[in-house]
Design an enzyme around this catalytic site. Structure first.
Site, PDB file in Angstrom:
ATOM      1  N   ARG A  15      -5.510  -3.720  -1.118  1.00  0.00           N
ATOM      2  CA  ARG A  15      -5.589  -4.187  -2.500  1.00  0.00           C
ATOM      3  C   ARG A  15      -6.352  -3.151  -3.318  1.00  0.00           C
ATOM      4  NH1 ARG A  15      -3.871  -9.501  -3.172  1.00  0.00           N
ATOM      5  NH2 ARG A  15      -3.740 -10.727  -1.230  1.00  0.00           N
TER       6      ARG A  15
ATOM      7  N   HIS B 252       1.988 -14.163  -4.783  1.00  0.00           N
ATOM      8  CA  HIS B 252       2.263 -14.786  -6.072  1.00  0.00           C
ATOM      9  C   HIS B 252       3.654 -14.401  -6.576  1.00  0.00           C
ATOM     10  CE1 HIS B 252      -1.968 -15.831  -6.090  1.00  0.00           C
ATOM     11  NE2 HIS B 252      -1.862 -16.394  -7.275  1.00  0.00           N
TER      12      HIS B 252
ATOM     13  N   ARG C 141      -0.639  -9.605 -12.035  1.00  0.00           N
ATOM     14  CA  ARG C 141      -1.248  -9.325 -10.744  1.00  0.00           C
ATOM     15  C   ARG C 141      -1.730  -7.878 -10.643  1.00  0.00           C
ATOM     16  NH1 ARG C 141      -3.225 -13.419  -8.688  1.00  0.00           N
ATOM     17  NH2 ARG C 141      -3.067 -12.621  -6.550  1.00  0.00           N
TER      18      ARG C 141
ATOM     19  N   HIS D 168      -3.085  -6.299  -6.928  1.00  0.00           N
ATOM     20  CA  HIS D 168      -1.936  -5.687  -6.264  1.00  0.00           C
ATOM     21  C   HIS D 168      -1.579  -4.353  -6.904  1.00  0.00           C
ATOM     22  CE1 HIS D 168      -0.844  -9.024  -3.664  1.00  0.00           C
ATOM     23  NE2 HIS D 168      -0.956  -9.854  -4.676  1.00  0.00           N
TER      24      HIS D 168
END
Length: 357
Positions: free
Chosen positions: A82, A118, A171, A177
């Protein structure tokens, strides 16, 4: 490795650009990140669709659970970093001058980053909803109806892609991400949803089939974890990184760990199977009241209101195993409430009212 570092560094540049130039849209982007939260499937989308169309509602849970299970396996295989912790540990920047990425309360997820859960959850569920809505218009035969179908098709798929792009940008914006991770998530979600378009057997699955599916998903994931652990590969490697580099320890949530998502989804699938195969479901959702619009509207309103109460039930996190058990029970209770408990109560209320009249 060099190519991946280059991909990550380019992703960091995109994140910095978004955080700098899209600051005015911060609230909207945070909202879209919540829209893509897989937990909304069980508390918002499913209660709406199941009362309108039980076939679509059932498919929605299966797609969400199987899609999230594949997402977990892919995360364990791909070992995706991440952004918020990668910039702190990479050695590609000169003089240890790592870029500064802003973090938010929803940034510090603890699982691996690729593919985005997500983005994958949002795309598979919205794909199910769009295809379900279009299935009503595809039967229109006259010329004007065909034109209306084409306009509806263009409108709904435009909405679909606007939502997916917004979720993906959100995101990336919060540094959870990299861009390639959300893109992978979107297309993986579409593939899972399309696969269930050709799997009608789920509509007639027995409770035994639900239990067998639950056991298979759990045993495969847990067995995969144990095998790699014996090979000295820690699939929970991302959790200490998240705890180390999160800007605020209070933002770390056990609910974002890999096994928490697995338990939550297995509970939802079990609750659906228990509800659909219950006597309360047969009496209420298969009875004469099930065709009435008033019955469906009341079920939707009561289901949404009841499920919001579940949000006030805070599961204790001090003991990890207790958290998983209670999380499973809570997740199972949600579809059981929508499928059996609420419709049965509404059916009983309507029957009592009819007798009095």
């Amino acid at each position: 490795s060099i190519k991946m570092d280059l991909l990550h560094s380019n992703g960091v540049l995109i994140i910095q650009h978004l955080q700098r130039d899209y600051r005015a849209y911060q609230d909207f982007l945070n909202f879209m990140s919540h829209v893509g939260d897989p937990r909304n499937i069980f508390s918002i989308y499913f209660p709406l669709w199941f009362q309108l169309n039980q076939v679509v509602g059932t498919k929605m849970i299966w797609v969400a659970v199987i899609g999230d299970w594949f997402n977990l396996i892919f995360k364990w295989i791909l070992f995706g970093h991440r952004p918020y912790w990668w910039v702190q540990e990479t050695m590609i920047y000169p003089n240890q001058s790592s870029p500064c990425l802003e973090q938010f309360p929803i940034t510090c997820e603890t699982g691996p980053g690729s593919p985005s859960g997500h983005a994958m959850g949002s795309s598979c569920i919205w794909y199910v909803m769009v295809t379900a809505a279009l299935s009503y218009t595809v039967r229109w035969k006259d010329k004007s109806a065909v034109t209306l179908h084409r306009l509806t098709w263009s409108f709904l798929w435009s909405i679909f892609w606007i939502i997916q792009i917004s979720v993906c940008i959100s995101r990336v914006f919060i540094a959870t991400h990299f861009p390639h991770q959300v893109i992978l998530g979107v297309f993986a979600g579409i593939l899972v949803a399309e696969a269930f378009e050709h799997t009608p057997a789920i509509q007639t699955a027995s409770l035994r089939m639900y239990i067998k599916t639950n056991l298979f998903l759990f045993m495969f994931a847990f067995g995969f974890y144990l095998v790699l652990k014996l090979l000295d590969i820690d699939l929970l490697w991302s959790v200490p990184k998240a705890k180390k580099w999160c800007a605020n320890p209070d933002w770390i949530n056990i609910d974002t760990t890999p096994f928490a998502g697995l338990v939550r989804n297995l509970g939802a699938l079990f609750g659906l199977g228990l509800g659909i195969n219950s006597e309360m479901f047969i009496v209420s959702c298969k009875g004469k009241n099930s065709c009435k619009i008033s019955f469906r509207v009341l079920c939707i309103a009561a289901s949404l209101a009841t499920l919001q109460l579940y949000n006030f039930l805070k599961i204790p996190t001090h003991t990890e195993y207790l958290f998983y058990i209670l999380s499973f029970c809570k997740s199972a209770a949600m579809p059981l409430t929508v499928v059996a408990l609420v419709p049965y109560c509404v059916h009983s209320l309507m029957r009592t009212t009819e007798k009095k009249l």
